[in-house]
Design a protein around this motif. Sequence first.
Motif, mmCIF file in Angstrom:
data_model
loop_
_atom_site.group_PDB
_atom_site.id
_atom_site.type_symbol
_atom_site.label_atom_id
_atom_site.label_comp_id
_atom_site.label_asym_id
_atom_site.label_seq_id
_atom_site.Cartn_x
_atom_site.Cartn_y
_atom_site.Cartn_z
ATOM 1 N N ARG A 1 20.294 46.727 52.064
ATOM 2 C CA ARG A 1 19.905 45.388 52.553
ATOM 3 C C ARG A 1 19.148 44.601 51.485
ATOM 4 O O ARG A 1 19.265 43.378 51.390
ATOM 5 C CB ARG A 1 19.060 45.503 53.822
ATOM 6 N N ALA A 2 18.372 45.333 50.669
ATOM 7 C CA ALA A 2 17.553 44.671 49.644
ATOM 8 C C ALA A 2 18.392 44.258 48.427
ATOM 9 O O ALA A 2 17.939 43.436 47.628
ATOM 10 C CB ALA A 2 16.441 45.609 49.186
ATOM 11 N N ASN A 3 19.599 44.805 48.327
ATOM 12 C CA ASN A 3 20.355 44.586 47.090
ATOM 13 C C ASN A 3 21.725 43.929 47.236
ATOM 14 O O ASN A 3 22.327 43.545 46.229
ATOM 15 C CB ASN A 3 20.532 45.922 46.352
ATOM 16 N N VAL A 4 22.232 43.826 48.481
ATOM 17 C CA VAL A 4 23.523 43.151 48.667
ATOM 18 C C VAL A 4 23.440 42.180 49.834
ATOM 19 O O VAL A 4 22.603 42.324 50.729
ATOM 20 C CB VAL A 4 24.690 44.152 48.908
ATOM 21 N N THR A 5 24.344 41.219 49.811
ATOM 22 C CA THR A 5 24.373 40.212 50.869
ATOM 23 C C THR A 5 24.808 40.823 52.207
ATOM 24 O O THR A 5 25.398 41.905 52.233
ATOM 25 C CB THR A 5 25.307 39.054 50.460
ATOM 26 N N GLY A 6 24.531 40.127 53.291
ATOM 27 C CA GLY A 6 24.689 40.660 54.645
ATOM 28 C C GLY A 6 26.003 41.332 54.951
ATOM 29 O O GLY A 6 26.035 42.460 55.477
ATOM 30 N N TYR A 7 27.145 40.678 54.614
ATOM 31 C CA TYR A 7 28.441 41.256 54.997
ATOM 32 C C TYR A 7 28.799 42.509 54.185
ATOM 33 O O TYR A 7 29.741 43.216 54.524
ATOM 34 C CB TYR A 7 29.561 40.213 54.932
ATOM 35 N N LYS A 8 28.021 42.789 53.119
ATOM 36 C CA LYS A 8 28.274 43.988 52.305
ATOM 37 C C LYS A 8 27.413 45.179 52.731
ATOM 38 O O LYS A 8 27.550 46.272 52.175
ATOM 39 C CB LYS A 8 28.009 43.680 50.827
ATOM 40 N N VAL A 9 26.545 44.949 53.700
ATOM 41 C CA VAL A 9 25.674 46.046 54.161
ATOM 42 C C VAL A 9 26.501 46.994 55.041
ATOM 43 O O VAL A 9 27.231 46.549 55.933
ATOM 44 C CB VAL A 9 24.470 45.493 54.955
#
Length: 563
Positions: free
Chosen positions: A520-528
């Motif tokens: 969550r700290a390193n990628v945008t929402g849809y990539k979580v």
Amino acid sequence: MTDNFWKDKYPVGIAAEIDPDQYPNIQAVLKQSCQRFADKPAFSNLGKTLTYGELYQLSGAFAAYLQQHTDLKPGDRIAVQLPNLLQYPVVVFGAMRAGLVVVNTNPLYTAREMEHQFNDSGAKALVCLANMAHLAEQVVPKTGVKTVIVTEVGDMLAPLKRLLVNSVVKYVKKMVPAYKLPHAVKLTDALAQGRGRPVAEANPGSDEIAVLQYTGGTTGVAKGAMLTHRNLVANMLQARAMMAANLDEGREIIVAPLPLYHIYAFTFHCMAMMLIGNHNVLITNPRDLPAMVKDLSKYRFSGFVGLNTLFVALCNNEEFQKLDFSSLKITLSGGMALQLATAERWTQVTGSPVCEGFGMTETSPVASVNPIANIQMGTIGIPVPSTLCKVIDEAGNELPLGSVGELCVKGPQVMKGYWQRQEATDEILDAEGWLKTGDIALIQEDGYMRIVDRKKDMILVSGFNVYPNELEDVLATLPGVLQCAAIGVPDEKSGEAIKLFVVAKPGVTLTKEQVMEHMRANVTGYKVPKAVEFRDVLPTTNVGKILRRELRDEELQKLKKAS
């Protein structure tokens, strides 16, 4: 991208072009190198070293045996099913000198895979290790193989050591299951019968097939890529051109932990390093890290050829960290995506930056590489000399610089086609010689290229493209992660959802919450990711490449059972 665009991208000292017709065939390169470097070490393994002169003598003995004691004719296929042992280059170069086409065969193949490959290639001969001969016993009667030659692990060693090593492998470690191959010949006997006998040196045309290299086993039925003498000579010369300023001919010691039957190690160690007379240290079993590190401690090695999973394993080995790396000039990575965290850790441990390249079986294999003096981390470098690249959209249109599309390659190292599979050839290779790689990439203004991911591995989340390589790169930076893989799984709401598989380092406990928080700290929402699964091991190919397809298949099986 025009030819002129690429010509401007080569650093000083690297020629933009090579002459793929400089040598008529591999035999000509071998003869020249073995004469020029006759007293230099060529291959070492199990404490024994073969010089180039000895390699020529032994390969000549094997060629003479094949010509005078078998019914094999030039152009016939010979399956070579051996791990990294001194026997491998002796057999391969001997077979080529007799005019045969080499069919590289994985020693870990099952009987089913062997049967498919031998029948598909039309192999008439097989050289295998005694450890796998029980499978050959099952398979050979179902194929056209008439000549079988069996070797034991220690066969190239001095007589006393040979007896000791072969006895330990057979009786102590019990690694040789019983087999009956009544017409099989021992390699030691074949060499004895051919020793000192004249060889009718084969002189194949440059467009004739040198090697049938099978590929696609992880994506369907394995197909034989027809690699010609010109393809492989071109790739030798291209590799030399990219390294000429950094490697001294006849003086380097290069570690060979990846299997020689795999195209990456085959072309680099048996072809490119043979061309420039360097010394290859063969590692028979790189999964046995303690034994491998012990081997490495005996050499002031200047080159290392590996891939991401091996770099990770070695950097986590305390004994490896203690080795003397003062002579290490070059570390090459290929075969799978190199994670930035891994590259940084390797440089920290060894002092050698990792030089990543890109290739495929179909490109013999090297298509691009980072110049040693101009490494751009996170890229696959620039095309090797005499090679053009472009990216295309789904309709086949070339895209401008900086666009993301399918990478295509054109050059003298691009295969002739797939053996007896014209339809499959036409799908991947067009009339102009452009090969579709199946990889999603972009080309930067400076000519360096970035692989975004495999076309087939891309995950589509609510219409957004998500590339597993990016997610794995991010996850690899979480302390405690040893290995990881990202796949897409069916999802009613978003079409596909992301699932992560994680192997923690020994003695480390990781939780799903830690992984999710890091993502969550390193990628945008849809990539979580939606799901995280911890495993002790991940499925890999014989060279250590993580098999995302196998993980996807497992998930689909689970869904089928659940419904």
